[in-house]
Structures are given as structure tokens and as C-alpha cells.
Design an enzyme around this catalytic site. Structure first.
Site, short mmCIF file in Angstrom:
data_model
loop_
_atom_site.label_atom_id
_atom_site.label_comp_id
_atom_site.label_asym_id
_atom_site.label_seq_id
_atom_site.Cartn_x
_atom_site.Cartn_y
_atom_site.Cartn_z
N VAL A 138 1.50 -0.98 0.15
CA VAL A 138 -0.19 -0.01 0.24
C VAL A 138 0.72 1.59 0.08
O VAL A 138 2.08 0.71 1.08
CB VAL A 138 -1.18 -0.19 1.38
CG1 VAL A 138 -1.76 2.02 1.29
CG2 VAL A 138 -1.60 -0.68 0.93
N LYS A 139 0.87 1.89 -0.98
CA LYS A 139 1.86 3.25 -0.52
C LYS A 139 1.17 4.59 0.26
O LYS A 139 -0.55 5.04 -0.55
CB LYS A 139 1.12 4.20 -2.53
CG LYS A 139 1.90 3.35 -3.52
CD LYS A 139 2.03 3.96 -4.62
CE LYS A 139 2.78 3.10 -6.32
NZ LYS A 139 2.34 4.11 -7.49
N ILE A 140 1.78 5.20 0.33
CA ILE A 140 1.70 6.54 1.36
C ILE A 140 2.56 7.49 1.00
O ILE A 140 3.46 6.56 1.02
CB ILE A 140 1.63 5.32 2.90
CG1 ILE A 140 0.70 4.69 3.57
CG2 ILE A 140 1.24 7.23 3.46
CD1 ILE A 140 1.16 4.04 4.97
#
Length: 365
Positions: A138-140
Site C-alpha cells: 500500500v502506497k503512503i
């Protein structure tokens, strides 16, 4: 062996594809990319938007969502997650064969959460639990509010692709968040993976405009050099932070390094070499995520050699000279971060709008 295979076998760098769409999956093209040496996939709303407008392959699922009364935002996530599931299945064998080193697929949070720490934590947790596959990232974004969320997600044992890093100061904060998160986690550290996505070509695009405005030979000589120079120094920071007693204690518990990922590596200025941000950033424990055209160019005429730690004195001189001619690199990094969030928001909103049109179209058929 292909150039992509050689890149990993000889230099320890993982080439990833910066593209994901339903046609890429249904045609078998992603599987062929994997056979040719691609070891991961990143996605973003811009890619989905283009795929929606250029393909009828989303129509069946969109019709089902329309009949179920889905709103455009909910439909966006259904469509995006379906694509991610398909890519995860294709790359899962690689994930298993490489003892969980590669075979990852990245999906980013909604850009509205970029400055919302608790919201980012909830959304990242929900995506991981909803998709429930071990090779998901998941990209943050590495905003001031994103960094604490990165630490929390790491402390929960979740895989995070830290995106939108433009400067060394923020990169140091990202590394610290990852290390602290690992220290907080009480389980098997070998199950936690992370990459830190350092954007490269955008730095040169922004700085070149300023250097042109400043004028003079000293300023003009710096054009097209800062992106690579800063990335090389970022790799040195990576090597420093993932060594010594603190890291060795984590490594004994099975921890894996947070690999630098070179993002935005297609050349924006046609006057520069097409592989400027690929050939010059090759080294072990790194990732380079490339669009299709850049992968094709690398396969055709890429040069495979360890370059990431060559010319370090020159790289430091470039950064010093930028300051000398009046460039505030910290300010440029901050501006690029804000512009990056805005660009993602624009793409995200455009994708949702395209889905709204699609929902209306299929409901009339």
C-alpha cells in the site's frame, strides 16, 4: 537472459513495471513481462483513467456495479482492486520463488488522505485486510502526516511503499519511521517489506526551469544533473542507516532493508539520454520502476553496470553548486511534494469522473 534478468542477476536491482490495467492482464502481457524479468508492478489513478477511456474491458464489471447501485468512488476501488488482484496472482509465484523479495504490486491511498495521519492508517489497514495478499504494497506518501502512518503500519507488520520522496531530509525521516516501526513490532520481522520511492526526473524538471531563469554558465551547467546526484546521495544515506549496531540487532530478528525505489525514471527532457535515470542508478538492494517505453529502451540499449555509487564527489559538488547559484533544494523538494499530491488528486478525481461516465453509459445499454 534479457537485460532485465541481467539487471537483477548481476547487479541486484529489481526492475518493476510502472503500469497496470485490465488489458495488460487479459492479454497476458503482464505475464510475459514477468517472464522477461519484470519483478514488480506499481499502479496509479492516471493509468486506470487512461485504461477506462481506451478499453471496453471494464464494461462488464462496471455494469454489475451500476446494477448494484455503486457510486463512482466505490466503483473506482472495486475496479482498481480487481486489477491489483489480477496482478498479485500473476506475480505470486515470483514472490514465493524469491523468498518474498519481489513479486509485489502497489496500490496507493486516496490522495485526500495525504495530510491525514489517522485516516491514512485506517485506509492502509483496510486495504491490506480487504485484499489480504502477502505481496501487496500500500502506497503512503512521505508527507509530514504520512511519516507517522508509515511507522504505525510497519509496527503492525504491514508492507508499505513510501511514495513521493523528493529530498534527503524527508528520506531520512522515512528511514527512521521504518526502523522505529520494526523495533515496535513483536512478530516475525522477515515478513515485513518496504520500499522508499525516491522521485528522480521531476527534480530535474523543476530545477532546470529555475536554472534557466537564473542564467549564466554555472547555472546552465547544472541542468539535468540534480536528479541523479541526489539519488546517489540518497543511496549513501540508505547504506549508512542500514548498517551498524541498531540495524544489526533488527537483522538478527530477520528484518529486511527498506529498498530505495527510483520512481519517475522516464526522461522528460528530449535533450537528455532516454535512460539517464536508469543507467546511472544501478546498484544492489534497489528497485527501478519504469513505464513500458523505458523498459523497451533499456532492453534495447541499456548498459548494465554498478553506477549508483560512482561519481559521489561529483554528486556532492552538484548539490553544493545548486546552493551556490541560489537554489534552495529543501524548498524545491517541498514544492514538488505539494505538486505531487495535487497531481495525484487531479488524476484520482479524473478517474472517478471517468467511472461516473462509464456507469451512466452501461446503465443505458
Amino acid at each position: 537472459m534479457t537485460h532485465l534478468h541481467q539487471l537483477f542477476a548481476e547487479q541486484g536491482q529489481s526492475p518493476w513495471l510502472d503500469n497496470l490495467s485490465r488489458p495488460l492482464l487479459s492479454s497476458g502481457e503482464l505475464r510475459r513481462y514477468a517472464e522477461q524479468g519484470v519483478r514488480g508492478v506499481t499502479s496509479n489513478p492516471t493509468i486506470l483513467q487512461k485504461a477506462l477511456s481506451g478499453s471496453a474491458e471494464y464494461d462488464e464489471q462496471t455494469r454489475t456495479l451500476s446494477e448494484a447501485g455503486s457510486d463512482p468512488l466505490a466503483a473506482f476501488w472495486e475496479l482498481a482492486i480487481e486489477d491489483v488482484h489480477g496482478a498479485l496472482r500473476v506475480l505470486r509465484p515470483l514472490y514465493e520463488a524469491t523468498t518474498r523479495r519481489d513479486g509485489f504490486v502497489s496500490l496507493e491511498l486516496a490522495p485526500v488522505l495525504a495530510h491525514d495521519t489517522p485516516g491514512s492508517e485506517r485506509a492502509a489497514r483496510e486495504l491490506h485486510e480487504r485484499i489480504n495478499q502477502p505481496n501487496l504494497f500500500v502506497k503512503i506518501p512521505a508527507t509530514p502526516e504520512g511519516v507517522p502512518a508509515i511507522r504505525t503500519m510497519t509496527a503492525e507488520g504491514r508492507n508499505i511503499n513510501v511514495t513521493l520522496i523528493f529530498g534527503l531530509e524527508r528520506y531520512a525521516q522515512v528511514i527512521e519511521a521504518y526502523l522505529t516501526g520494526l523495533e515496535m513490532y513483536e512478530g516475525d520481522l522477515s515478513a515485513i517489506h518496504s520500499v522508499a520511492s525516491f522521485f528522480v526526473s521531476r527534480v530535474d524538471s523543476a530545477l532546470d526551469k529555475q536554472l534557466e531563469s537564473i542564467g549564466g554558465e554555472d547555472a546552465r551547467d547544472l541542468r539535468g544533473k540534480a536528479g541523479v546526484a541526489q539519488a546517489k546521495l540518497a543511496y549513501q544515506l540508505f547504506r549508512e542507516q542500514f548498517s551498524g549496531p541498531r540495524w544489526e540487532a533488527l537483522a538478527q530478528r530477520g528484518a529486511r532493508v527498506q529498498r530505495p525505489l527510483w520512481a519517475s525514471t522516464s526522461t522528460k527532457n528530449p535533450d537528455y539520454p532516454d535512460l539517464l535515470y536508469v543507467d546511472n542508478l544501478i546498484g544492489p538492494d534497489t528497485v527501478n520502476t519504469m513505464p513500458d517505453a523505458t523498459i523497451a529502451a533499456f532492453e534495447d540499449h541499456g548498459h548494465i553496470a554498478r553506477t549508483i555509487d560512482q561519481g559521489l564527489d561529483e554528486a556532492r559538488a552538484v548539490m553544493d553548486h545548486l546552493s551556490h547559484v541560489g537554489i534552495d533544494i529543501a524548498d524545491v523538494s517541498s514544492t514538488l511534494e505539494s505538486e505531487g499530491i495535487q497531481a495525484f488528486a487531479k488524476s484520482f478525481n479524473a478517474a472517478v469522473a471517468a467511472i461516473e461516465v462509464k456507469l451512466t453509459e452501461v446503465s443505458r445499454r
